[in-house]
Write an enzyme that holds these catalytic residues in place. Sequence first.
Site, PDB file in Angstrom:
ATOM      1  N   GLY A   8       5.449   7.921  10.061  1.00 17.37           N
ATOM      2  CA  GLY A   8       5.480   8.662  11.306  1.00 17.37           C
ATOM      3  C   GLY A   8       5.376   7.789  12.537  1.00 17.37           C
ATOM      4  CB  ILE A   9       6.889   8.231  15.895  1.00 21.91           C
ATOM      5  CG1 ILE A   9       7.174   7.318  17.074  1.00 21.91           C
ATOM      6  CG2 ILE A   9       6.272   9.545  16.348  1.00 21.91           C
ATOM      7  CD1 ILE A   9       8.256   7.849  17.987  1.00 21.91           C
ATOM      8  CD  GLU A  10       2.331   9.596  18.412  1.00 20.88           C
ATOM      9  OE1 GLU A  10       1.440   8.851  18.906  1.00 20.88           O
ATOM     10  OE2 GLU A  10       3.366   9.906  19.013  1.00 20.88           O
ATOM     11  CB  THR A  11       1.204   6.069  11.578  1.00 19.79           C
ATOM     12  OG1 THR A  11       0.537   7.305  11.350  1.00 19.79           O
ATOM     13  CG2 THR A  11       0.560   4.983  10.727  1.00 19.79           C
ATOM     14  CD  GLU A  56      -3.288   8.398   2.096  1.00 16.86           C
ATOM     15  OE1 GLU A  56      -3.639   9.071   3.084  1.00 16.86           O
ATOM     16  OE2 GLU A  56      -2.521   7.405   2.169  1.00 16.86           O
ATOM     17  CB  CYS A 107      13.242   9.297   7.532  1.00  9.34           C
ATOM     18  SG  CYS A 107      14.306   8.225   6.551  1.00  9.34           S
ATOM     19  CE  LYS A 123      -1.544   2.772   3.009  1.00  7.84           C
ATOM     20  NZ  LYS A 123      -1.634   4.058   2.231  1.00  7.84           N
ATOM     21  CD  GLU A 177      10.696  12.760  11.386  1.00  8.79           C
ATOM     22  OE1 GLU A 177      11.596  12.331  10.642  1.00  8.79           O
ATOM     23  OE2 GLU A 177       9.732  12.063  11.753  1.00  8.79           O
TER      24      GLU A 177
END
Length: 489
Positions: free
Chosen positions: A228-231, A177, A283, A174, A384
């Site tokens: 990203g870190i939260e995802t 998007e 990154c 994936k 970041e």
Amino acid sequence: MSKKMFINGEWVDSLTKETRQIINPFNQEVIAKVPEGNREDAKVAIEAARKAFDQGDWANTPANERGKIVYKIAQLIERDKAELAKLETLDTGKTLIESEADMDDIAEVFRYFAGLADKDGGEVIDSPIPNSDSIIVREPVGVCGQITPWNYPLLQAAWKIAPALAAGNTIVIKPSEITPLTTIKVTELMEEAGVPAGVANLVLGTGATVGAELSESNDVDLISFTGGIETGKKIMQAASNNVKNIALELGGKNPNLVFADADFETAVDQALNAVFFHAGQVCSAGARLLVEDSIHDEFVEALVERTKKIKLGNGLDASTQSGPLISAEHRAKVEKYVELGKEEGATLAVGGSRPEEDELQNGFFYLPTIFTNCTADMRIIQEEVFGPVLTVERFQSEEEVVSLANDTIYGLAGAVWTTDGLKAKRVASQLRMGTVWINDFHPYFAQAPWGGYKQSGIGRELGKPGLEEYTETKHIFTNLDPQPVHWFK
């Protein structure tokens, strides 16, 4: 242009027939229309990958034959390099010269893993039991869900696709998007190269739908995510549903350490490249600059003067040095961090706004920005930003700069600039990061593993460890002279 998804060897629309417009971040023109998949589309793709793996045809294909197909993909990428590079620039806004260099690197990644495909036939180990054999083999992990970011769409996809296929896995990929075009094109090349139906599947859609299904599904054996870190934390939680393998690359807040004895001009030039390359949307960007006190003022002055001259523009224009940010939403995030930096007491030395040129008004541009008088407790130091924003800190000793450099939740990459070789090695050994460059910034290559310490992620991509991520280790013991045990009389 209008594109489709690829599931079980067929190009298909989404089950709902919904679509998404893909826009050029330079001028917001629509460049493509693609299907907008959801959980149900992901389930169909996972089912195809599961069936293809369980039937065993791809996993049981001789490793050298799998390697030949992966190598063929590299050849097709080289053949279509110009088309791929233009698509990448239209999709992301980055300069064409950078996109062309990406395609060379991508082809090399496929070549590298093609060459590794048949190089690990197992290991014979000594058995303490008489008349027995003991071997260790690596086998494909199974169905792999792969979620890639928008900043390096095809490069990050290649880092996942090539080792997964070489090891004998099946995949559901994936892409982001908002930047799917080059991944779609390479899926076409995989089909042309002879990857069997069901082995490589492409589903388009959001992380909240397609990504969530890949992370949660009991039929997915490994999830690989860059973003990203939260995802990443959400994916890690979802993956616990069936205790699937995970490989996460979650970014960094990468320190660039400049000692007073460094080559001044080179360190200045590389400091600019470290943070402003691809508008800071990298990154491993060197967004934290730590400069020894005795050269700090002169160094910052040189940086500011060079920064003012950076030419923003259309990535397809050969004179452009930096393109736009990826979206209006992302630019707004960068702008919030700039305002936060001001509130925290950092000094804005240059930039800090959108450009004024008429020809840049339709794009998501933001001026290269430098903050000075920064301290380690500021959020613009710790978090970041992922944009063209450089923070500068002072240091007075080797011990102090190592402590400052390590004082974040991240540990992806960093650099040390000094002409003292012993000091360089000494400092590099103390930095808690997956990659440390000495007198350079940004180089990576297929043979060297890539990944981070601490909350920068789990696992490694590239190199032999990058292939091993897509395998399980199995111990096979054979008793050559079986006898009754007589434990139970």
